[in-house]
Scaffold this active site. Structure first.
Site, short mmCIF file in Angstrom:
data_model
loop_
_atom_site.label_atom_id
_atom_site.label_comp_id
_atom_site.label_asym_id
_atom_site.label_seq_id
_atom_site.Cartn_x
_atom_site.Cartn_y
_atom_site.Cartn_z
N HIS A 97 6.36 -2.27 3.77
CA HIS A 97 7.20 -3.00 3.73
C HIS A 97 6.18 -4.47 3.88
O HIS A 97 5.45 -4.47 4.27
CB HIS A 97 8.21 -2.99 5.17
CG HIS A 97 7.33 -2.94 6.24
ND1 HIS A 97 6.83 -3.99 6.97
CD2 HIS A 97 7.31 -1.94 7.15
CE1 HIS A 97 6.34 -3.69 8.01
NE2 HIS A 97 6.64 -2.30 8.25
N ASP B 224 9.32 17.71 12.59
CA ASP B 224 8.16 18.53 13.26
C ASP B 224 8.30 18.36 15.03
O ASP B 224 8.33 17.24 15.49
CB ASP B 224 6.96 17.65 13.00
CG ASP B 224 5.63 18.51 13.18
OD1 ASP B 224 5.39 18.72 14.44
OD2 ASP B 224 5.07 19.20 12.14
N SER C 11 4.85 2.73 9.68
CA SER C 11 4.93 2.33 8.35
C SER C 11 3.94 2.32 7.45
O SER C 11 2.87 1.71 7.53
CB SER C 11 5.52 0.85 8.45
OG SER C 11 6.55 0.89 9.34
#
Length: 420
Positions: free
Chosen positions: A227, A354, A369
């Site tokens: 991003h 998980d 990210s």
């Protein structure tokens, strides 16, 4: 008259019902599910490749046996009548080294970014902001001052001091959004500290942490974050003149919860740990070249690319660092896959499953990210955003759009065209 109106009403109602019912018919569903573009690797052919990514069921209504040998286009027919064409594009066999490594990021802005206004206490006048009087807004970028490029706050300070001493105005070239314009302002002397000021808070750099997504060994190019990096005050994307990416050491994790995103804490040295340059900051992440090859012990030979139409809803993995520089693999699920013909930053919805990752982080946290997403032995994308109200889930971007931003060609014909 009434009879004609009644007939029109009945016909209109029938047509409306047909339009509403049309999507329920199997042939229509099959028609809209036919892809407009099919991407295949060099080891496949249009005849042997999987045209229907949504299902393995036989398609009986539409025939796709008509292949144009000159273009490799597939023509779909109904009762012998061609109705739709699928463009078949041959892809390069691209292998990437998956990331997951924590990285530090330092960006130098292109020009000087205005992040606020302040008042100047002048000798004879009421406090004002010369910059605000000259219609300079928060988020504007000061590109030039008196004809000289501005790449740092020090360069702007020198011009302000020099113009103030000579009682002259400063001619500024300003960028606002996609437009540029010129304006001028006269520095004011602050009676409290005896310095000339223009009443603007400015910034020339930004720093933070993120995660490496991939490295392309053939070109030395990489992609990270997934991003854009935006200024923390203006929320506007940072236009960069140059940047540096460095190794980073994760020191702690702030666990996320509903409404409160978690965060990775890390330390890095911009002087000692440089690993490459940053040349682009876009909606799909940061991109540039690494100084040396990047290694991944879990996947030393790299992984092939999985394109958006090959992504399946179901189990997948992500790579990321939770402590120090230790690279770990965790289970996630692709909840939704939304392939598009045009670049989009939110092409998948990813849910962390998980138990270890959920225990330590609560799900997806800031700093994660860019973590690469792997499915069926292929790198298919990267994590980009977390859902604030559900930190176990977030968005992912398809890998092809990051490769495009990095300048890595994925279509084989592009290579042929360049050679020609």
């Amino acid at each position: 008259m009434f009879r004609q109106f009644k007939i029109k009403y009945i016909c209109g109602s029938v047509l409306l019902l047909l339009m509403l019912a049309l999507p329920l018919f199997s042939p229509f569903q099959e028609y809209i599910s036919i892809p407009t573009e099919l991407r295949i690797s060099t080891s496949q052919t249009p005849e042997t490749s999987q045209v229907w990514s949504q299902s393995d069921e036989a398609r009986t209504a539409f025939s796709s046996e008509n292949v144009d040998p000159t273009t490799s286009d597939v023509y779909h027919e109904f009762a012998g009548i061609p109705l739709k064409k699928t463009d078949v594009r041959e892809m390069k066999d691209i292998h990437l080294i998956p990331g997951g490594h924590s990285v530090g990021v330092q960006l130098q802005t292109k020009g000087v970014l205005v992040v606020g206004h302040h008042l100047v206490n002048e000798n004879k006048e009421e406090p004002t902001s010369p910059g605000e009087r000259s219609d300079i807004n928060v988020g504007d970028i000061l590109l030039k001052g008196n004809g000289k490029e501005l790449n740092s706050m020090e360069e702007l300070s020198d011009i302000v001091e020099s113009s103030g001493d000579q009682n002259e105005s400063i001619k500024l070239k300003v960028k606002r959004g996609e437009e540029t314009f010129e304006t001028s302002l006269t520095p004011s002397l602050n009676k409290q500290d005896g310095q000339y000021q223009i009443g603007l808070y400015v910034r020339d750099s930004a720093a933070g942490i993120g995660t490496m997504s991939f490295y392309h060994p053939e070109s030395g190019k990489y992609g990270a974050l997934g991003h854009v990096i935006a200024d923390m005050d203006t929320r506007q994307p940072i236009e960069i003149s140059e940047g540096t990416i460095v190794e980073s050491n994760v020191t702690s994790i702030e666990k996320g919860s509903q409404g409160v995103p978690g965060e990775k804490k890390a330390e890095f040295s911009l002087r000692k740990d440089r690993i490459g340059t940053i040349t682009k900051n876009s909606s799909f992440g940061i991109f540039g070249k690494l100084d040396e090859d990047m290694e991944n012990e879990k996947y030393p030979d790299g992984l092939p690319v999985g394109y958006s139409e090959q992504v399946k809803e179901g189990p997948a993995k992500i790579l990321t660092v939770l402590e120090g520089e230790k690279l770990q693999e965790f289970d996630v699920e692709i909840v939704s896959n939304m392939p598009k013909d045009e670049p989009v930053t939110k092409g998948m919805i990813v849910k962390v499953t998980d138990p270890e990752l959920l225990k330590k982080t609560g799900g997806i946290v800031q700093g994660m990210s860019g973590s690469p997403i792997i499915q069926d032995g292929k790198i298919i994308g990267a994590v980009t955003h977390v859902f604030v109200n559900d930190p176990t889930s977030g968005y992912g971007v398809h890998i092809e759009w990051m490769l495009k931003e990095a300048g890595v060609d994925i279509y084989k014909e592009e290579e042929i065209n360049k050679a020609g």
